[in-house]
Design an enzyme around this catalytic site. Structure first.
Site, short mmCIF file in Angstrom:
data_model
loop_
_atom_site.label_atom_id
_atom_site.label_comp_id
_atom_site.label_asym_id
_atom_site.label_seq_id
_atom_site.Cartn_x
_atom_site.Cartn_y
_atom_site.Cartn_z
N ASP A 1 -92.56 -54.28 -28.23
CA ASP A 1 -91.30 -54.67 -27.61
C ASP A 1 -90.37 -53.46 -27.62
O ASP A 1 -90.02 -52.95 -28.69
CB ASP A 1 -90.70 -55.82 -28.45
CG ASP A 1 -89.34 -56.30 -27.96
OD1 ASP A 1 -88.71 -55.63 -27.12
OD2 ASP A 1 -88.91 -57.36 -28.46
N ASN B 1 -81.40 -53.19 -12.65
CA ASN B 1 -81.21 -53.47 -11.22
C ASN B 1 -80.03 -52.64 -10.72
O ASN B 1 -79.31 -52.03 -11.51
CB ASN B 1 -81.01 -54.97 -10.97
CG ASN B 1 -79.82 -55.52 -11.72
OD1 ASN B 1 -78.73 -54.96 -11.70
ND2 ASN B 1 -80.02 -56.64 -12.40
N ASP C 1 -84.65 -55.44 -18.58
CA ASP C 1 -83.19 -55.32 -18.48
C ASP C 1 -82.50 -56.40 -19.32
O ASP C 1 -81.62 -56.10 -20.14
CB ASP C 1 -82.78 -55.43 -17.01
CG ASP C 1 -81.34 -55.02 -16.74
OD1 ASP C 1 -80.73 -54.31 -17.56
OD2 ASP C 1 -80.84 -55.40 -15.65
N SER D 1 -90.81 -50.67 -12.80
CA SER D 1 -91.13 -51.41 -11.57
C SER D 1 -92.43 -52.19 -11.62
O SER D 1 -92.78 -52.87 -10.65
CB SER D 1 -91.12 -50.50 -10.33
OG SER D 1 -89.81 -50.08 -10.04
N GLY E 1 -93.21 -54.76 -13.53
CA GLY E 1 -93.04 -56.16 -13.89
C GLY E 1 -92.62 -56.99 -12.70
O GLY E 1 -93.33 -57.09 -11.69
N TYR F 1 -90.69 -56.41 -10.36
CA TYR F 1 -90.58 -55.70 -9.08
C TYR F 1 -91.93 -55.48 -8.42
O TYR F 1 -92.01 -54.98 -7.30
CB TYR F 1 -89.85 -54.37 -9.26
CG TYR F 1 -88.33 -54.50 -9.31
CD1 TYR F 1 -87.69 -55.73 -9.32
CD2 TYR F 1 -87.53 -53.36 -9.35
CE1 TYR F 1 -86.31 -55.83 -9.37
CE2 TYR F 1 -86.14 -53.46 -9.39
CZ TYR F 1 -85.55 -54.69 -9.40
OH TYR F 1 -84.17 -54.78 -9.44
#
Length: 167
Positions: free
Chosen positions: A11, A25, A35, A119, A121, A123
């Site tokens: 993590d 974002n 995020d 990007s 995940g 995205y």
């Protein structure tokens, strides 16, 4: 000199490093995935700093820093990866994220930086290409960062990064 690229499974909000990279974002006000986890674990100081430093957000491919709040790091380096699912398929935007993060880390004097796989995940960037973009860009970058640590949340992501680093 390029940083040494390593991989750990875990993590990212618990990784000890000078800086932790947040896959943010454009609005820079928190969100889901990495995020949201970083904002939750770091506490309200991160959002307050985002609001102050990035009143208009950040462009895709760019990066900037804030306090790390309650995270085990000094700084959070926020970067906005391309949203592949929304049609942002220009790989140079993805590689720009890694380069810009290292540039920001150099400005801060950070020597260890923990990165998520940007990007890959929500995205939707294809995993193998996301791994290649990260490893290629970090391995070739000129930076004073000594270690760029890729933090894989899942077993599949860890295995993919490990295989690429071992190749």
């Amino acid at each position: 000199m390029a940083p040494t690229v390593t991989v750990v499974k875990g993590d990212i909000t618990t990784v000890q490093a000078d800086a932790i990279v947040n896959a943010a974002n454009n609005a820079m006000r928190g969100g889901g995935g990495v995020d949201g986890a970083i904002h939750r674990a770091g506490g309200p100081a991160i959002l307050a700093d985002c609001v102050a430093r990035f009143p208009d957000g950040l462009a895709t491919g760019d990066a900037g820093w804030t306090t790390a709040g309650d995270l085990p790091a000094r700084w959070v380096i926020h970067t906005v990866g391309p949203n592949h699912r929304a049609g942002q398929t220009d790989r140079s935007l993805l590689t720009s994220c890694y380069r810009r993060c290292l540039e920001v880390a150099d400005e801060l004097g950070a020597r260890t930086v923990a990165f998520p796989l940007i990007s890959a995940g929500v995205y939707g960037w294809p995993l193998d290409d996301a791994v290649d973009a990260a490893v290629e860009t970090l391995s070739a970058a000129g930076s004073a960062v000594e270690e760029a640590r890729l933090v894989a949340f899942s077993d599949a992501t860890y295995a993919s990064i490990r295989a690429r680093l071992d190749a």
